[in-house]
Structures are given as C-alpha cells and as structure tokens.
Design a protein around this motif. Sequence first.
Motif, PDB file in Angstrom:
ATOM      1  N   ASP A   1       0.812  -1.217   0.000  1.00  0.00           N
ATOM      2  CA  ASP A   1       0.000   0.000   0.000  1.00  0.00           C
ATOM      3  C   ASP A   1       0.843   1.263   0.000  1.00  0.00           C
ATOM      4  N   LYS A   2       2.151   1.140  -0.135  1.00  0.00           N
ATOM      5  CA  LYS A   2       3.032   2.285   0.022  1.00  0.00           C
ATOM      6  C   LYS A   2       3.710   2.734  -1.258  1.00  0.00           C
ATOM      7  N   THR A   3       3.553   2.039  -2.327  1.00  0.00           N
ATOM      8  CA  THR A   3       4.321   2.387  -3.528  1.00  0.00           C
ATOM      9  C   THR A   3       3.429   2.549  -4.750  1.00  0.00           C
ATOM     10  N   PRO A   4       3.637   3.607  -5.504  1.00  0.00           N
ATOM     11  CA  PRO A   4       2.885   3.780  -6.749  1.00  0.00           C
ATOM     12  C   PRO A   4       3.383   2.852  -7.854  1.00  0.00           C
ATOM     13  N   LEU A   5       4.515   2.189  -7.617  1.00  0.00           N
ATOM     14  CA  LEU A   5       5.098   1.313  -8.636  1.00  0.00           C
ATOM     15  C   LEU A   5       4.553  -0.112  -8.589  1.00  0.00           C
ATOM     16  N   THR A   6       3.606  -0.379  -7.697  1.00  0.00           N
ATOM     17  CA  THR A   6       3.125  -1.750  -7.524  1.00  0.00           C
ATOM     18  C   THR A   6       2.642  -2.361  -8.830  1.00  0.00           C
ATOM     19  N   ASN A   7       1.860  -1.635  -9.609  1.00  0.00           N
ATOM     20  CA  ASN A   7       1.355  -2.185 -10.872  1.00  0.00           C
ATOM     21  C   ASN A   7       2.493  -2.508 -11.830  1.00  0.00           C
ATOM     22  N   SER A   8       3.475  -1.611 -11.924  1.00  0.00           N
ATOM     23  CA  SER A   8       4.628  -1.861 -12.792  1.00  0.00           C
ATOM     24  C   SER A   8       5.425  -3.061 -12.306  1.00  0.00           C
ATOM     25  N   MET A   9       5.548  -3.186 -10.986  1.00  0.00           N
ATOM     26  CA  MET A   9       6.290  -4.305 -10.412  1.00  0.00           C
ATOM     27  C   MET A   9       5.576  -5.616 -10.714  1.00  0.00           C
ATOM     28  N   LEU A  10       4.257  -5.628 -10.550  1.00  0.00           N
ATOM     29  CA  LEU A  10       3.501  -6.849 -10.843  1.00  0.00           C
ATOM     30  C   LEU A  10       3.596  -7.211 -12.319  1.00  0.00           C
ATOM     31  N   LYS A  11       3.493  -6.215 -13.194  1.00  0.00           N
ATOM     32  CA  LYS A  11       3.603  -6.470 -14.614  1.00  0.00           C
ATOM     33  C   LYS A  11       4.959  -7.062 -14.961  1.00  0.00           C
ATOM     34  N   LYS A  12       6.024  -6.530 -14.355  1.00  0.00           N
ATOM     35  CA  LYS A  12       7.377  -7.029 -14.640  1.00  0.00           C
ATOM     36  C   LYS A  12       7.514  -8.485 -14.175  1.00  0.00           C
ATOM     37  N   VAL A  13       6.916  -8.808 -13.019  1.00  0.00           N
ATOM     38  CA  VAL A  13       6.971 -10.194 -12.538  1.00  0.00           C
ATOM     39  C   VAL A  13       6.294 -11.109 -13.549  1.00  0.00           C
ATOM     40  N   VAL A  14       5.121 -10.715 -14.004  1.00  0.00           N
ATOM     41  CA  VAL A  14       4.392 -11.538 -14.955  1.00  0.00           C
ATOM     42  C   VAL A  14       5.157 -11.660 -16.275  1.00  0.00           C
ATOM     43  N   ASP A  15       5.654 -10.517 -16.794  1.00  0.00           N
ATOM     44  CA  ASP A  15       6.407 -10.538 -18.049  1.00  0.00           C
ATOM     45  C   ASP A  15       7.676 -11.378 -17.945  1.00  0.00           C
ATOM     46  N   THR A  16       8.331 -11.318 -16.790  1.00  0.00           N
ATOM     47  CA  THR A  16       9.580 -12.045 -16.573  1.00  0.00           C
ATOM     48  C   THR A  16       9.336 -13.551 -16.484  1.00  0.00           C
ATOM     49  N   CYS A  17       8.237 -13.909 -15.885  1.00  0.00           N
ATOM     50  CA  CYS A  17       7.973 -15.330 -15.647  1.00  0.00           C
ATOM     51  C   CYS A  17       7.334 -16.041 -16.838  1.00  0.00           C
ATOM     52  N   ILE A  18       6.843 -15.293 -17.775  1.00  0.00           N
ATOM     53  CA  ILE A  18       6.165 -15.918 -18.917  1.00  0.00           C
ATOM     54  C   ILE A  18       7.140 -16.167 -20.045  1.00  0.00           C
TER      55      ILE A  18
END
Length: 87
Positions: A70-87
């Motif tokens: 709940d503290k970072t505006p980058l959460t969506n970008s971080m989640l997207k990078k995890v998904v992109d990296t793992c696929i």
Amino acid sequence: MTVTELITSFNQSFTKLETALEADIQLDIENYDREVSDAMQSILSSDPQSAEEKKILASFLLNSILRQVDKTPLTNSMLKKVVDTCI
C-alpha cells in the motif's frame, strides 16, 4: 548491469533512505527517495536473460510488493514485470 547488481544498488539506496528517515533529515530523504525510485525503475527496465536472473528478479519484486503493497505507486509496474519475466 546484471539484475543482482541492480538489486544491490537498490538495497544500498533503500538503506540510505531508511537512515535519513530515522534521522528526519528532509533533504536526504528527498534525495534518497529519488535514488530509490530511480533504482527501482532500472530494475523494472531490466531484461534478464537467464532463468536464474529471472528467478532472482521475480523473487525480489514479489518480496518488495509484499513489504510495500500500500506504500508504492510502482506496484502495478512491479507486478507487470513479474508476470512478463515469468512468462
């Protein structure tokens, strides 16, 4: 830079930010907050090639998300990078 080097740089910046926050030094807080944000952007812009680096990146980002959800505006970008990296 490798993902490991980027993460090390981020962790060093984050430690500096925590120290500045504890000491309540506003100028340092602003500088290190910017440094932490820049380091995270570098991590998000990285393109790991090996399976090991992808695993390190995904683990780091997921741990960061869990700590700061709940503290970072980058959460969506971080989640997207995890998904992109793992696929």
